[in-house]
Write a protein that holds these residues in place. Sequence first.
Motif, mmCIF file in Angstrom:
data_model
loop_
_atom_site.group_PDB
_atom_site.id
_atom_site.type_symbol
_atom_site.label_atom_id
_atom_site.label_comp_id
_atom_site.label_asym_id
_atom_site.label_seq_id
_atom_site.Cartn_x
_atom_site.Cartn_y
_atom_site.Cartn_z
ATOM 1 N N LEU A 60 -8.730 20.580 4.745
ATOM 2 C CA LEU A 60 -7.469 19.979 4.327
ATOM 3 C C LEU A 60 -7.356 18.526 4.771
ATOM 4 O O LEU A 60 -6.853 17.679 4.031
ATOM 5 C CB LEU A 60 -6.295 20.803 4.859
ATOM 6 N N VAL A 61 -7.849 18.226 5.959
ATOM 7 C CA VAL A 61 -7.831 16.843 6.441
ATOM 8 C C VAL A 61 -8.709 15.971 5.544
ATOM 9 O O VAL A 61 -8.317 14.862 5.149
ATOM 10 C CB VAL A 61 -8.292 16.772 7.919
ATOM 11 N N GLU A 62 -9.891 16.469 5.182
ATOM 12 C CA GLU A 62 -10.786 15.713 4.312
ATOM 13 C C GLU A 62 -10.186 15.519 2.922
ATOM 14 O O GLU A 62 -10.296 14.452 2.329
ATOM 15 C CB GLU A 62 -12.147 16.405 4.212
ATOM 16 N N ALA A 63 -9.532 16.549 2.399
ATOM 17 C CA ALA A 63 -8.874 16.433 1.095
ATOM 18 C C ALA A 63 -7.754 15.392 1.141
ATOM 19 O O ALA A 63 -7.578 14.609 0.200
ATOM 20 C CB ALA A 63 -8.334 17.783 0.646
ATOM 21 N N ARG A 65 -7.637 12.802 3.149
ATOM 22 C CA ARG A 65 -8.289 11.475 3.205
ATOM 23 C C ARG A 65 -8.773 11.044 1.823
ATOM 24 O O ARG A 65 -8.627 9.890 1.428
ATOM 25 C CB ARG A 65 -9.464 11.501 4.176
ATOM 26 N N ALA A 66 -9.356 11.984 1.075
ATOM 27 C CA ALA A 66 -9.839 11.663 -0.268
ATOM 28 C C ALA A 66 -8.671 11.272 -1.172
ATOM 29 O O ALA A 66 -8.774 10.299 -1.937
ATOM 30 C CB ALA A 66 -10.588 12.856 -0.852
ATOM 31 N N PHE A 67 -7.567 11.983 -1.084
ATOM 32 C CA PHE A 67 -6.391 11.635 -1.883
ATOM 33 C C PHE A 67 -5.877 10.262 -1.499
ATOM 34 O O PHE A 67 -5.528 9.453 -2.368
ATOM 35 C CB PHE A 67 -5.293 12.682 -1.712
ATOM 36 N N GLN A 68 -5.823 9.989 -0.199
ATOM 37 C CA GLN A 68 -5.333 8.690 0.257
ATOM 38 C C GLN A 68 -6.226 7.568 -0.268
ATOM 39 O O GLN A 68 -5.732 6.528 -0.700
ATOM 40 C CB GLN A 68 -5.277 8.661 1.784
ATOM 41 N N THR A 69 -7.528 7.794 -0.277
ATOM 42 C CA THR A 69 -8.463 6.793 -0.804
ATOM 43 C C THR A 69 -8.220 6.566 -2.295
ATOM 44 O O THR A 69 -8.183 5.419 -2.758
ATOM 45 C CB THR A 69 -9.919 7.243 -0.568
ATOM 46 N N LEU A 70 -8.041 7.647 -3.059
ATOM 47 C CA LEU A 70 -7.757 7.517 -4.490
ATOM 48 C C LEU A 70 -6.432 6.797 -4.727
ATOM 49 O O LEU A 70 -6.315 5.972 -5.637
ATOM 50 C CB LEU A 70 -7.725 8.898 -5.151
ATOM 51 N N HIS A 71 -5.440 7.091 -3.896
ATOM 52 C CA HIS A 71 -4.128 6.452 -4.036
ATOM 53 C C HIS A 71 -4.227 4.962 -3.715
ATOM 54 O O HIS A 71 -3.677 4.129 -4.446
ATOM 55 C CB HIS A 71 -3.116 7.140 -3.126
ATOM 56 N N GLN A 72 -4.931 4.624 -2.652
ATOM 57 C CA GLN A 72 -5.082 3.215 -2.282
ATOM 58 C C GLN A 72 -5.871 2.441 -3.338
ATOM 59 O O GLN A 72 -5.633 1.247 -3.538
ATOM 60 C CB GLN A 72 -5.764 3.093 -0.918
ATOM 61 N N ALA A 73 -6.786 3.110 -4.020
ATOM 62 C CA ALA A 73 -7.561 2.472 -5.079
ATOM 63 C C ALA A 73 -6.755 2.354 -6.366
ATOM 64 O O ALA A 73 -7.215 1.750 -7.337
ATOM 65 C CB ALA A 73 -8.841 3.255 -5.340
ATOM 66 N N GLY A 74 -5.555 2.946 -6.404
ATOM 67 C CA GLY A 74 -4.709 2.868 -7.578
ATOM 68 C C GLY A 74 -5.086 3.841 -8.672
ATOM 69 O O GLY A 74 -4.719 3.648 -9.827
#
Length: 102
Positions: A60-63, A65-74
């Motif tokens: 869940l922590v990794e998921a 982080r992946a979502f946060q990366t996608l969100h930051q990338a727009g």
Amino acid sequence: MEPTRVEQLVDDEWKPVHGITNVVIYDEQQITRITERIHEVQDAMTALMHAYAEAARPLLVEAARAFQTLHQAGLVENDGKPTKRRDRPAWQSPYGPAQRRK
């Protein structure tokens, strides 16, 4: 062995209670053993759920982080929906311009 009938007193008359398939009468020792067993099962289930939560935590922590990366990338919005593509004007179809009729 003949089935046992369960009856209730209604208007001074004993009437059968339908839908009851069996009746079990326990003594105090049996109730104590059953209660102890229920507590053992509850404790085992609690331990299992805690172990499951601990095992799932890294995923869940990794998921997240992946979502946060996608969100930051727009690429995704706050609710997880994909953002609109920025590589073409909003009026242009993803399938290309409309075909002209002859």
